[in-house]
Design a protein around this motif. Structure first.
Motif, mmCIF file in Angstrom:
data_model
loop_
_atom_site.group_PDB
_atom_site.id
_atom_site.type_symbol
_atom_site.label_atom_id
_atom_site.label_comp_id
_atom_site.label_asym_id
_atom_site.label_seq_id
_atom_site.Cartn_x
_atom_site.Cartn_y
_atom_site.Cartn_z
ATOM 1 N N LYS A 40 3.217 60.129 -32.573
ATOM 2 C CA LYS A 40 3.041 59.597 -33.917
ATOM 3 C C LYS A 40 2.729 60.720 -34.899
ATOM 4 C CE LYS A 40 1.141 55.355 -31.923
ATOM 5 N NZ LYS A 40 -0.067 54.476 -31.826
ATOM 6 N N VAL A 41 3.473 60.760 -35.976
ATOM 7 C CA VAL A 41 3.257 61.775 -36.988
ATOM 8 C C VAL A 41 1.845 61.608 -37.579
ATOM 9 C CG1 VAL A 41 4.038 62.698 -39.205
ATOM 10 C CG2 VAL A 41 5.709 61.867 -37.530
ATOM 11 N N ASP A 42 1.142 62.743 -37.739
ATOM 12 C CA ASP A 42 -0.205 62.764 -38.323
ATOM 13 C C ASP A 42 -1.240 62.029 -37.482
ATOM 14 O OD1 ASP A 42 0.785 64.212 -40.507
ATOM 15 O OD2 ASP A 42 1.328 62.385 -41.577
ATOM 16 N N LYS A 43 -0.989 61.900 -36.189
ATOM 17 C CA LYS A 43 -1.961 61.295 -35.275
ATOM 18 C C LYS A 43 -2.212 62.267 -34.127
ATOM 19 C CE LYS A 43 -2.350 57.173 -37.242
ATOM 20 N NZ LYS A 43 -3.629 56.603 -37.730
ATOM 21 N N LYS A 44 -2.736 63.440 -34.454
ATOM 22 C CA LYS A 44 -2.831 64.507 -33.466
ATOM 23 C C LYS A 44 -3.671 64.118 -32.256
ATOM 24 C CE LYS A 44 -3.145 68.787 -34.849
ATOM 25 N NZ LYS A 44 -3.688 70.077 -35.347
ATOM 26 N N SER A 45 -4.813 63.511 -32.468
ATOM 27 C CA SER A 45 -5.684 63.145 -31.348
ATOM 28 C C SER A 45 -4.975 62.211 -30.385
ATOM 29 C CB SER A 45 -6.964 62.490 -31.860
ATOM 30 O OG SER A 45 -7.739 63.402 -32.612
ATOM 31 N N ASN A 47 -1.726 61.866 -30.071
ATOM 32 C CA ASN A 47 -0.602 62.582 -29.475
ATOM 33 C C ASN A 47 -1.049 63.492 -28.342
ATOM 34 O OD1 ASN A 47 1.134 61.367 -31.287
ATOM 35 N ND2 ASN A 47 1.080 63.060 -32.752
ATOM 36 N N GLU A 158 -7.830 70.055 -31.011
ATOM 37 C CA GLU A 158 -7.474 69.711 -32.382
ATOM 38 C C GLU A 158 -7.024 70.913 -33.210
ATOM 39 O OE1 GLU A 158 -7.294 66.931 -34.258
ATOM 40 O OE2 GLU A 158 -7.621 65.606 -32.545
ATOM 41 N N ALA A 161 -1.744 73.625 -33.353
ATOM 42 C CA ALA A 161 -0.699 72.982 -34.144
ATOM 43 C C ALA A 161 0.205 72.194 -33.199
ATOM 44 C CB ALA A 161 0.114 74.032 -34.896
ATOM 45 N N VAL A 163 3.747 70.090 -33.611
ATOM 46 C CA VAL A 163 4.814 69.714 -34.542
ATOM 47 C C VAL A 163 6.074 69.338 -33.768
ATOM 48 C CG1 VAL A 163 3.937 71.225 -36.364
ATOM 49 C CG2 VAL A 163 5.647 72.100 -34.754
ATOM 50 N N GLN A 164 6.923 68.579 -34.429
ATOM 51 C CA GLN A 164 8.207 68.217 -33.845
ATOM 52 C C GLN A 164 9.262 69.207 -34.306
ATOM 53 O OE1 GLN A 164 9.917 64.377 -34.900
ATOM 54 N NE2 GLN A 164 10.304 63.991 -32.728
ATOM 55 N N TRP A 169 8.556 68.300 -28.967
ATOM 56 C CA TRP A 169 7.251 68.658 -29.515
ATOM 57 C C TRP A 169 6.813 70.038 -29.057
ATOM 58 C CZ3 TRP A 169 4.693 65.936 -33.217
ATOM 59 C CH2 TRP A 169 5.229 64.686 -33.523
#
Length: 263
Positions: A40-45, A47, A158, A161, A163-164, A169
């Motif tokens: 999920k974009v902007d859901k790092k934890s 992901n 956290e 970085a 990114v896709q 990923w």
């Protein structure tokens, strides 16, 4: 194998696990981009947690593989047996084509034990001895993750970085002088990890081959390691012919009285 087998083995080990698998192992097809479980974009934890959930859970691992070992241009075909007791020890045996064991090693979080059977020598060093050959950020947990094909705990944080890139990923960041980068395939398993320390001219790259089902998870069917530390270069290419998880294993390591102790 040449005279420097002791340091050569150490380097190979440092830069180089129930279900049994044979050469014709079941290979899981890697889905095309866009046809797999998405992060999920902007859901790092979330992901990071999803990527870590793909790790194989184990108490013991036992691997046997045919390996091509290239140490500073000295090429050998060998058999490597790797046994791991999670968070406690990694045991490695290297056997030549003739079936003669040439070296054996045990790595623990605080020590290294190495037998050079060809030259009847034994050495015991603290774990920190590996820093002569690699970055000081390397620890037992990282080596264990490399051999098991799991994510590296110290990088799944956290501050990294995530990114896709072209549908897959990429995790990257720095810790101390070490820069790291891990590429995940569409199975959300690690496909490649690189470590670079420009300050000390040290570089490490591990690439995993096709994945096969083991213990309700996926395990790499092959492992390729490329390492450079100054003028020392190691290339190891292992094709696993046996993979076992959570089975009883032993770690035999006896030093014959006739062996010379090397400090």
């Amino acid at each position: 194998m040449k005279r420097n087998i002791l340091n050569s083995l150490l380097l190979a080990v440092l830069v180089v696990v129930g279900v049994g698998c044979r050469p014709k192992k079941l290979i899981v097809t890697t889905p095309p981009v866009g046809q797999t479980e998405e992060l999920k974009v902007d859901k790092k934890s979330e992901n990071l947690a999803l990527l870590k959930s793909k790790d194989i859970s184990f108490t013991t691992l036992a691997l046997r593989g045919k390996a091509e070992l290239d140490i500073n241009g000295d090429e050998n075909n060998v058999t490597m047996i790797i046994r791991i007791e999670k968070d406690k020890k990694i045991w490695v045996s290297v056997t030549a084509i003739a079936g003669i064991e040439v070296a054996r090693a045990v790595i623990t979080p605080d020590s290294l034990l190495i037998l050079d059977r060809l030259h009847k020598k034994f050495t015991k060093k603290p774990f920190s001895y590996i820093y002569n050959y690699t970055n000081k950020q390397i620890n037992f947990g990282l080596l264990q993750a490399v051999f098991s094909g799991n994510t590296i705990k110290d990088f799944m944080v956290e501050k990294s970085a995530l990114v896709q890139d072209n549908g897959v990923w990429v995790l990257s960041g720095t810790t101390g002088d070490l820069a790291y980068r891990s590429l995940f395939n569409t199975l959300l398993k690690t496909e490649e990890t690189t470590l670079n320390d420009a300050k000390t001219a040290q570089a490490f790259k591990v690439t995993y081959g096709n994945y096969t089902p083991v213990n309700n998870a996926l395990f790499p069917s092959s492992l390729k390691i490329n390492s450079m530390a100054g003028d020392k270069k190691i290339n190891v290419n292992i094709d696993f012919i046996k993979i076992e998880s959570n089975t009883p294993v032993d770690f035999p390591f006896t030093v014959p009285k006739s062996f010379e102790v090397i400090n």
